[in-house]
Design an enzyme around this catalytic site. Structure first.
Site, PDB file in Angstrom:
ATOM      1  N   ARG A 150      10.576  -0.905  11.001  1.00  0.00           N
ATOM      2  CA  ARG A 150       9.603  -0.372  11.706  1.00  0.00           C
ATOM      3  C   ARG A 150       9.472  -1.406  13.103  1.00  0.00           C
ATOM      4  O   ARG A 150       9.416  -2.858  12.808  1.00  0.00           O
ATOM      5  CB  ARG A 150       8.191  -0.699  11.115  1.00  0.00           C
ATOM      6  CG  ARG A 150       7.792   0.568  10.468  1.00  0.00           C
ATOM      7  CD  ARG A 150       6.613   0.478   9.344  1.00  0.00           C
ATOM      8  NE  ARG A 150       5.503  -0.136  10.126  1.00  0.00           N
ATOM      9  CZ  ARG A 150       4.256  -0.142   9.682  1.00  0.00           C
ATOM     10  NH1 ARG A 150       3.878   0.307   8.530  1.00  0.00           N
ATOM     11  NH2 ARG A 150       3.054  -0.649  10.303  1.00  0.00           N
TER      12      ARG A 150
ATOM     13  N   LYS B  30       0.880  -1.194   0.026  1.00  0.00           N
ATOM     14  CA  LYS B  30      -0.007  -0.078  -0.100  1.00  0.00           C
ATOM     15  C   LYS B  30       0.898   1.313   0.162  1.00  0.00           C
ATOM     16  O   LYS B  30       0.622   2.222  -0.922  1.00  0.00           O
ATOM     17  CB  LYS B  30      -1.004   0.050   1.177  1.00  0.00           C
ATOM     18  CG  LYS B  30      -1.964  -1.094   1.320  1.00  0.00           C
ATOM     19  CD  LYS B  30      -3.076  -0.642   2.251  1.00  0.00           C
ATOM     20  CE  LYS B  30      -2.640  -0.504   3.767  1.00  0.00           C
ATOM     21  NZ  LYS B  30      -1.870  -1.966   4.201  1.00  0.00           N
TER      22      LYS B  30
ATOM     23  N   ARG C  29      -0.454  -8.815  13.375  1.00  0.00           N
ATOM     24  CA  ARG C  29      -1.094  -7.685  12.541  1.00  0.00           C
ATOM     25  C   ARG C  29      -1.856  -8.412  11.413  1.00  0.00           C
ATOM     26  O   ARG C  29      -2.743  -7.748  11.022  1.00  0.00           O
ATOM     27  CB  ARG C  29      -0.234  -6.814  11.969  1.00  0.00           C
ATOM     28  CG  ARG C  29       0.276  -5.576  13.111  1.00  0.00           C
ATOM     29  CD  ARG C  29       1.547  -4.932  12.647  1.00  0.00           C
ATOM     30  NE  ARG C  29       1.516  -4.161  11.549  1.00  0.00           N
ATOM     31  CZ  ARG C  29       2.371  -3.702  10.754  1.00  0.00           C
ATOM     32  NH1 ARG C  29       3.521  -4.595  10.857  1.00  0.00           N
ATOM     33  NH2 ARG C  29       2.109  -3.143   9.672  1.00  0.00           N
TER      34      ARG C  29
HETATM   35  P1  AMP Z   1      -0.075   0.819   9.381  1.00  0.00           P
HETATM   36  O1  AMP Z   1       1.082   1.794   9.000  1.00  0.00           O
HETATM   37  O2  AMP Z   1      -1.369   1.304   8.389  1.00  0.00           O
HETATM   38  O3  AMP Z   1       0.055  -0.849   9.187  1.00  0.00           O
HETATM   39  O4  AMP Z   1      -0.379   1.055  10.799  1.00  0.00           O
HETATM   40  C1  AMP Z   1       0.230   0.851  11.845  1.00  0.00           C
HETATM   41  C2  AMP Z   1      -0.491   0.547  13.315  1.00  0.00           C
HETATM   42  O5  AMP Z   1      -1.265   1.763  13.523  1.00  0.00           O
HETATM   43  C3  AMP Z   1      -1.421  -0.378  13.110  1.00  0.00           C
HETATM   44  O6  AMP Z   1      -0.944  -1.503  13.488  1.00  0.00           O
HETATM   45  C4  AMP Z   1      -2.520   0.117  14.086  1.00  0.00           C
HETATM   46  O7  AMP Z   1      -1.941  -0.195  15.408  1.00  0.00           O
HETATM   47  C5  AMP Z   1      -2.571   1.602  13.900  1.00  0.00           C
HETATM   48  N1  AMP Z   1      -3.774   2.011  12.945  1.00  0.00           N
HETATM   49  C6  AMP Z   1      -3.333   2.402  11.624  1.00  0.00           C
HETATM   50  N2  AMP Z   1      -4.379   2.462  11.110  1.00  0.00           N
HETATM   51  C7  AMP Z   1      -5.651   2.249  11.960  1.00  0.00           C
HETATM   52  C8  AMP Z   1      -6.801   2.083  12.022  1.00  0.00           C
HETATM   53  N3  AMP Z   1      -7.443   2.479  10.753  1.00  0.00           N
HETATM   54  N4  AMP Z   1      -7.654   1.786  13.121  1.00  0.00           N
HETATM   55  C9  AMP Z   1      -7.035   1.212  14.234  1.00  0.00           C
HETATM   56  N5  AMP Z   1      -5.683   1.411  14.291  1.00  0.00           N
HETATM   57  C10 AMP Z   1      -4.746   1.826  13.320  1.00  0.00           C
END
Ligand code: AMP
Length: 214
Positions: free
Chosen positions: A158, A13, A169
């Site tokens: 990360r 993404k 995740r």
């Molecule tokens: P990402 O970079 O999108 O993988 O997001 C990293 C972390 O941020 C996720 O594992 C969640 O802990 C938090 N997070 C990001 N977007 C959301 C969302 N829409 N709802 C809840 N938690 C989120």
């Protein structure tokens, strides 16, 4: 152009969001980036989000919905936006519909990038990100490169890409986010794209979709 980028962690993404940004002048709204920034700056939001992120779990809906609602009301979203990593639960999707309807807007396309599970884990565990411009690389292709090819920034892992957290995740995605595909399918805005290809091939398909709604 109001779009949502969806896909499990490791689907690409972030890479596709960069390509979209480079080709279409719409703001990129990544809730993950917003939370990481807040954690880094030790803001109140960061303090609320950190423990959930550290465990690979979702930040509570009311917190996440609040920050997206505020962001979508900013003037730079008037001509369109790209949501990345939001919505992730049915409650978030319903709240998003409500927020957009209040702003007289709607989602025009949900781009779902799908990749086989075993490829996802390989990708997540090898993922390296520029600490400055957030460009994503994979260890397999980095060779001797120590810094970001785009901006020269320092590269790092990360913290939530490590073994068990990465698995959590993925599980959280399957349980809480996958059902959203049906939600958007029923609303006739879902477009699924095979993400198990070179980034430029994936983007070619995305571009074809976006040209239709531009
Ligand atoms: P990402 O970079 O999108 O993988 O997001 C990293 C972390 O941020 C996720 O594992 C969640 O802990 C938090 N997070 C990001 N977007 C959301 C969302 N829409 N709802 C809840 N938690 C989120």
């Amino acid at each position: 152009m109001n779009i949502v980028l969806m896909g499990p962690p490791g689907a690409g993404k972030g890479t596709q969001a960069d390509l979209i940004k480079a080709n279409y002048p719409i703001p990129h709204i990544s809730t993950g980036d917003m939370f990481r920034e807040a954690v880094k700056n030790e803001t109140e939001l960061g303090l609320k989000a950190k423990s959930f992120m550290d465990e690979g779990k979702l930040v509570p809906d009311e917190v996440t919905i609040g920050i997206v609602k505020e962001r979508l009301a900013q003037p730079d979203c008037a001509e369109g936006f790209m949501l990345d990593g939001f919505p992730r639960t049915t409650l978030q999707a319903e709240a998003l519909d409500q927020v957009l309807s209040d702003l007289n807007k709607k989602i025009e396309s949900v781009i779902n990038i799908f990749v086989p599970r075993e490829v996802l884990l390989q990708r997540i565990l090898g993922r390296v990100t520029c600490n400055y411009c957030k460009t994503v690389y994979n260890l397999r292709f980095l060779k001797d490169q120590q810094t970001c090819a785009k901006c020269g920034g320092e590269l790092g892992f990360r913290s939530d890409d490590r073994g068990e957290i990465a698995k959590t995740r993925l599980e959280v995605y399957l349980e809480q986010t996958l059902p959203l595909l049906q939600y958007y399918q029923e609303r006739h805005v879902l477009n699924s794209i095979d993400g198990n290809r070179e980034a430029d091939e994936v983007f070619a398909d995305i571009k074809e979709l976006l040209e239709k709604i531009k």
